[in-house]
Design a protein around this motif. Structure first.
Motif, mmCIF file in Angstrom:
data_model
loop_
_atom_site.group_PDB
_atom_site.id
_atom_site.type_symbol
_atom_site.label_atom_id
_atom_site.label_comp_id
_atom_site.label_asym_id
_atom_site.label_seq_id
_atom_site.Cartn_x
_atom_site.Cartn_y
_atom_site.Cartn_z
ATOM 1 N N GLY A 108 67.366 -1.122 5.043
ATOM 2 C CA GLY A 108 67.451 -0.806 6.464
ATOM 3 C C GLY A 108 66.181 -0.268 7.079
ATOM 4 O O GLY A 108 66.129 -0.056 8.294
ATOM 5 N N ALA A 109 65.114 -0.045 6.282
ATOM 6 C CA ALA A 109 63.890 0.561 6.810
ATOM 7 C C ALA A 109 62.864 -0.466 7.266
ATOM 8 O O ALA A 109 61.939 -0.126 8.001
ATOM 9 C CB ALA A 109 63.259 1.481 5.764
ATOM 10 N N PHE A 110 62.990 -1.723 6.858
ATOM 11 C CA PHE A 110 62.011 -2.750 7.235
ATOM 12 C C PHE A 110 62.130 -3.099 8.708
ATOM 13 O O PHE A 110 63.224 -3.287 9.232
ATOM 14 C CB PHE A 110 62.227 -4.006 6.398
ATOM 15 C CG PHE A 110 61.399 -5.185 6.859
ATOM 16 C CD1 PHE A 110 60.068 -5.290 6.496
ATOM 17 C CD2 PHE A 110 61.958 -6.171 7.660
ATOM 18 C CE1 PHE A 110 59.304 -6.370 6.926
ATOM 19 C CE2 PHE A 110 61.203 -7.245 8.086
ATOM 20 C CZ PHE A 110 59.873 -7.344 7.720
ATOM 21 N N LEU A 111 60.976 -3.182 9.402
ATOM 22 C CA LEU A 111 60.953 -3.573 10.809
ATOM 23 C C LEU A 111 60.115 -4.826 11.040
ATOM 24 O O LEU A 111 60.559 -5.746 11.731
ATOM 25 C CB LEU A 111 60.415 -2.432 11.672
ATOM 26 C CG LEU A 111 60.298 -2.729 13.167
ATOM 27 C CD1 LEU A 111 61.662 -3.055 13.775
ATOM 28 C CD2 LEU A 111 59.637 -1.567 13.913
ATOM 29 N N ALA A 112 58.916 -4.889 10.473
ATOM 30 C CA ALA A 112 58.039 -6.040 10.718
ATOM 31 C C ALA A 112 56.941 -6.075 9.669
ATOM 32 O O ALA A 112 56.670 -5.077 8.997
ATOM 33 C CB ALA A 112 57.422 -5.970 12.116
ATOM 34 N N CYS A 113 56.279 -7.240 9.551
ATOM 35 C CA CYS A 113 55.122 -7.339 8.655
ATOM 36 C C CYS A 113 54.257 -8.520 9.069
ATOM 37 O O CYS A 113 54.714 -9.458 9.731
ATOM 38 C CB CYS A 113 55.553 -7.490 7.193
ATOM 39 S SG CYS A 113 56.351 -9.053 6.771
ATOM 40 N N ASP A 114 52.975 -8.447 8.690
ATOM 41 C CA ASP A 114 52.067 -9.571 8.884
ATOM 42 C C ASP A 114 52.565 -10.779 8.101
ATOM 43 O O ASP A 114 53.262 -10.637 7.090
ATOM 44 C CB ASP A 114 50.660 -9.216 8.387
ATOM 45 C CG ASP A 114 50.018 -8.086 9.181
ATOM 46 O OD1 ASP A 114 50.561 -7.721 10.247
ATOM 47 O OD2 ASP A 114 48.975 -7.578 8.728
ATOM 48 N N SER A 115 52.174 -11.961 8.529
ATOM 49 C CA SER A 115 52.558 -13.172 7.809
ATOM 50 C C SER A 115 51.898 -13.261 6.441
ATOM 51 O O SER A 115 52.320 -14.051 5.592
ATOM 52 C CB SER A 115 52.206 -14.418 8.638
ATOM 53 O OG SER A 115 50.811 -14.474 8.895
#
Length: 235
Positions: A108-115
């Motif tokens: 539940g902590a992941f929001l976004a990341c680079d490709s």
């Protein structure tokens, strides 16, 4: 690609500047706005695996790590593309650098990341999965190089261990930790910690950084239930 945080409030907005052709992966449902120069595409959260194997991998992520079955890829179509995102939880956001350091991210902590960043499911021991509160049977482990955004419930506090001492953290307050840290499960006190009401806790040791959230989602929901139940329709 650049990330800009609107402020340090409990409901932050992250503005992501994309050049033409640049991509960022964001948690499904986190988009707030874009300037019309961004293309959004929903994909299975399978981290590059296609076909039947990709379906099973996406389903496994959804079931065991708290992530959505789908993840959104946002791609810039012009040099001044702009995208705004915000997490579902009311709390702060932190940017983590990957590459030299591998991070483990709680469910539940992941929001976004680079490709350029990938993340894999890492199996935990049965004891950690059942009692530790650190992501179930699997946790997310980063690979590749780039930036990962994580969100917490309440404020996010960073703690650092230098190998001389350990840290004992309530299992519902863990957001992310560096893979150089070891952790084990123990009772807070007495028989399974029931004498203090803390239950089971995570004890981290070694050298590395640990991110914790100041609020407990389970306690928050539990506090609301006595007020919600009377409002539910009676059979």
């Amino acid at each position: 690609m650049q990330y800009e945080f609107s402020d340090e409030s409990s409901s932050p907005l992250v503005m992501i500047s994309l050049a033409a052709g640049e991509e960022v992966r964001i948690e499904s449902g986190s988009m707030v706005f874009h300037n019309g120069k961004v293309v959004l595409e929903g994909r299975m959260n399978s981290n590059g695996s296609g076909g039947i194997g990709g379906i099973f991998r996406a389903a496994a992520r959804s079931l065991v790590s708290g992530e959505g079955f789908f993840i959104t890829t946002a791609r810039g179509t012009a040099q001044d593309a702009l995208l705004g995102i915000s997490p579902g939880a009311v709390g702060q956001i932190r940017a983590l650098d990957t590459g030299k350091m591998t991070w483990c991210i709680n469910d539940g902590a992941f929001l976004a990341c680079d490709s350029t960043v990938n993340y894999n499911m890492k199996r935990q021991s049965i004891g950690s999965a059942l009692f530790g509160g650190t992501g179930g049977l699997f946790i997310m482990e980063t690979s590749g190089t780039g930036t990962v955004l994580v969100n917490g419930f309440g404020s996010i506090v960073e703690l650092e261990l230098d190998g001389s001492d350990s840290l004992v953290v309530d299992n519902h307050h863990v957001v992310a930790w560096q893979s150089t840290l070891n952790y084990s499960i123990k009772a807070a006190s007495g028989l399974f910690g029931f004498t203090t009401g803390e239950g089971l806790v995570n004890e981290f040791s070694g050298c590395g950084r640990l991110l914790i959230q100041t609020k407990n989602p389970s306690e928050f929901v539990g506090g609301l239930m006595p007020h919600i139940i009377p409002l539910l329709p009676k059979r």
